[in-house]
Design a protein around this motif. Structure first.
Motif, PDB file in Angstrom:
ATOM      1  N   ALA A  47      53.552 119.718 -31.364  1.00 29.64           N
ATOM      2  CA  ALA A  47      54.621 120.569 -31.871  1.00 29.64           C
ATOM      3  C   ALA A  47      54.045 121.919 -32.282  1.00 29.64           C
ATOM      4  CB  ALA A  47      55.302 119.910 -33.063  1.00 29.64           C
ATOM      5  N   LYS A  48      54.828 122.972 -32.086  1.00 29.15           N
ATOM      6  CA  LYS A  48      54.391 124.308 -32.524  1.00 29.15           C
ATOM      7  C   LYS A  48      54.387 124.345 -34.042  1.00 29.15           C
ATOM      8  CE  LYS A  48      55.945 127.146 -28.697  1.00 29.15           C
ATOM      9  NZ  LYS A  48      56.825 128.211 -28.265  1.00 29.15           N
ATOM     10  N   LYS A  49      53.367 124.976 -34.578  1.00 21.66           N
ATOM     11  CA  LYS A  49      53.315 125.177 -36.021  1.00 21.66           C
ATOM     12  C   LYS A  49      53.926 126.543 -36.296  1.00 21.66           C
ATOM     13  CE  LYS A  49      49.364 122.289 -37.012  1.00 21.66           C
ATOM     14  NZ  LYS A  49      47.956 122.229 -36.721  1.00 21.66           N
ATOM     15  N   VAL A  50      54.935 126.552 -37.133  1.00 23.31           N
ATOM     16  CA  VAL A  50      55.559 127.816 -37.506  1.00 23.31           C
ATOM     17  C   VAL A  50      55.571 127.923 -39.022  1.00 23.31           C
ATOM     18  CG1 VAL A  50      57.005 128.004 -35.448  1.00 23.31           C
ATOM     19  CG2 VAL A  50      57.903 126.858 -37.444  1.00 23.31           C
ATOM     20  N   ARG A  51      55.514 129.133 -39.495  1.00 21.02           N
ATOM     21  CA  ARG A  51      55.642 129.325 -40.932  1.00 21.02           C
ATOM     22  C   ARG A  51      56.439 130.593 -41.176  1.00 21.02           C
ATOM     23  NH1 ARG A  51      49.863 131.469 -40.909  1.00 21.02           N
ATOM     24  NH2 ARG A  51      50.199 133.500 -41.803  1.00 21.02           N
ATOM     25  N   LYS A  52      57.175 130.556 -42.269  1.00 25.90           N
ATOM     26  CA  LYS A  52      57.991 131.704 -42.645  1.00 25.90           C
ATOM     27  C   LYS A  52      57.165 132.599 -43.553  1.00 25.90           C
ATOM     28  CE  LYS A  52      62.550 129.552 -42.617  1.00 25.90           C
ATOM     29  NZ  LYS A  52      63.706 129.252 -43.473  1.00 25.90           N
ATOM     30  N   VAL A  53      57.178 133.888 -43.281  1.00 25.74           N
ATOM     31  CA  VAL A  53      56.486 134.847 -44.145  1.00 25.74           C
ATOM     32  C   VAL A  53      57.417 136.017 -44.418  1.00 25.74           C
ATOM     33  CG1 VAL A  53      54.144 134.264 -43.405  1.00 25.74           C
ATOM     34  CG2 VAL A  53      55.409 135.995 -42.171  1.00 25.74           C
ATOM     35  N   CYS A  54      57.284 136.586 -45.594  1.00 26.54           N
ATOM     36  CA  CYS A  54      58.055 137.775 -45.934  1.00 26.54           C
ATOM     37  C   CYS A  54      57.319 138.980 -45.363  1.00 26.54           C
ATOM     38  CB  CYS A  54      58.208 137.899 -47.448  1.00 26.54           C
ATOM     39  SG  CYS A  54      59.170 136.554 -48.175  1.00 26.54           S
ATOM     40  N   PRO A  55      57.994 139.806 -44.550  1.00 27.79           N
ATOM     41  CA  PRO A  55      57.303 140.951 -43.947  1.00 27.79           C
ATOM     42  C   PRO A  55      56.811 141.931 -45.003  1.00 27.79           C
ATOM     43  CG  PRO A  55      59.668 141.041 -43.475  1.00 27.79           C
ATOM     44  CD  PRO A  55      59.401 139.747 -44.182  1.00 27.79           C
ATOM     45  N   TYR A  93      65.404 138.864 -44.523  1.00 26.36           N
ATOM     46  CA  TYR A  93      65.009 137.644 -43.816  1.00 26.36           C
ATOM     47  C   TYR A  93      63.509 137.518 -43.663  1.00 26.36           C
ATOM     48  CZ  TYR A  93      69.891 136.998 -42.523  1.00 26.36           C
ATOM     49  OH  TYR A  93      71.236 136.810 -42.562  1.00 26.36           O
ATOM     50  N   HIS A  94      63.031 136.286 -43.549  1.00 25.95           N
ATOM     51  CA  HIS A  94      61.620 135.988 -43.238  1.00 25.95           C
ATOM     52  C   HIS A  94      61.326 136.323 -41.780  1.00 25.95           C
ATOM     53  CE1 HIS A  94      62.333 133.054 -46.531  1.00 25.95           C
ATOM     54  NE2 HIS A  94      61.067 133.289 -46.819  1.00 25.95           N
ATOM     55  N   HIS A  95      60.064 136.527 -41.471  1.00 27.65           N
ATOM     56  CA  HIS A  95      59.566 136.517 -40.101  1.00 27.65           C
ATOM     57  C   HIS A  95      59.085 135.099 -39.852  1.00 27.65           C
ATOM     58  CE1 HIS A  95      59.647 140.672 -39.053  1.00 27.65           C
ATOM     59  NE2 HIS A  95      58.647 141.061 -39.817  1.00 27.65           N
ATOM     60  N   VAL A  96      59.169 134.625 -38.637  1.00 26.32           N
ATOM     61  CA  VAL A  96      58.613 133.327 -38.282  1.00 26.32           C
ATOM     62  C   VAL A  96      57.384 133.571 -37.435  1.00 26.32           C
ATOM     63  CG1 VAL A  96      59.028 131.160 -37.071  1.00 26.32           C
ATOM     64  CG2 VAL A  96      60.845 132.194 -38.422  1.00 26.32           C
ATOM     65  N   GLU A  97      56.254 133.035 -37.883  1.00 27.49           N
ATOM     66  CA  GLU A  97      54.995 133.197 -37.145  1.00 27.49           C
ATOM     67  C   GLU A  97      54.585 131.854 -36.582  1.00 27.49           C
ATOM     68  OE1 GLU A  97      52.096 134.798 -39.838  1.00 27.49           O
ATOM     69  OE2 GLU A  97      52.948 136.804 -39.719  1.00 27.49           O
ATOM     70  N   GLU A  98      54.163 131.854 -35.329  1.00 28.01           N
ATOM     71  CA  GLU A  98      53.648 130.638 -34.706  1.00 28.01           C
ATOM     72  C   GLU A  98      52.152 130.580 -34.919  1.00 28.01           C
ATOM     73  OE1 GLU A  98      54.837 130.239 -30.652  1.00 28.01           O
ATOM     74  OE2 GLU A  98      56.929 130.508 -31.145  1.00 28.01           O
ATOM     75  N   GLY A  99      51.676 129.387 -35.238  1.00 21.28           N
ATOM     76  CA  GLY A  99      50.250 129.231 -35.489  1.00 21.28           C
ATOM     77  C   GLY A  99      49.582 128.328 -34.500  1.00 21.28           C
TER      78      GLY A  99
END
Length: 99
Positions: A47-55, A93-99
């Motif tokens: 599964a892709k690892k995603v995390r929400k971050v505040c820009p 809104y958050h940005h979603v980054e894939e890890g």
């Protein structure tokens, strides 16, 4: 992504059927590696690892609130809140980054 297919042979979950070709396997969105006998060659990717971050960049913010929204109201909506600088959304809104 290629990194999603880096799984130890014992962690592979079958994603095909006996005799499936590499092309058919990949077309189904699965990984293919026939280098290890006795384990699935066509297998499900990690599964892709995603995390929400505040820009951090204020001008990259996409508005999630309304004028005068409080930090608590904003966070209840699941958004980021920073009451600075002026002229940009403070609730965004958050940005979603894939890890």
């Amino acid at each position: 992504a290629r990194c999603q297919c880096k799984l130890a042979p014992r962690e592979r979950k079958n994603c095909g059927y006996p005799g499936i070709t590499e092309v058919e396997c990949r077309r189904a969105g699965c990984c293919f590696n026939s280098s290890v006998p006795g384990v699935p060659w066509c297998f499900a990717p990690k599964a892709k690892k995603v995390r929400k971050v505040c820009p951090n960049e204020p001008h990259a913010r996409r508005n999630c609130g309304f004028p005068g929204i409080t930090a608590k109201e904003c966070e209840r909506k699941g958004c980021c809140f920073r009451a600075h600088p002026a002229g940009v959304p403070w609730c965004f809104y958050h940005h979603v980054e894939e890890g």
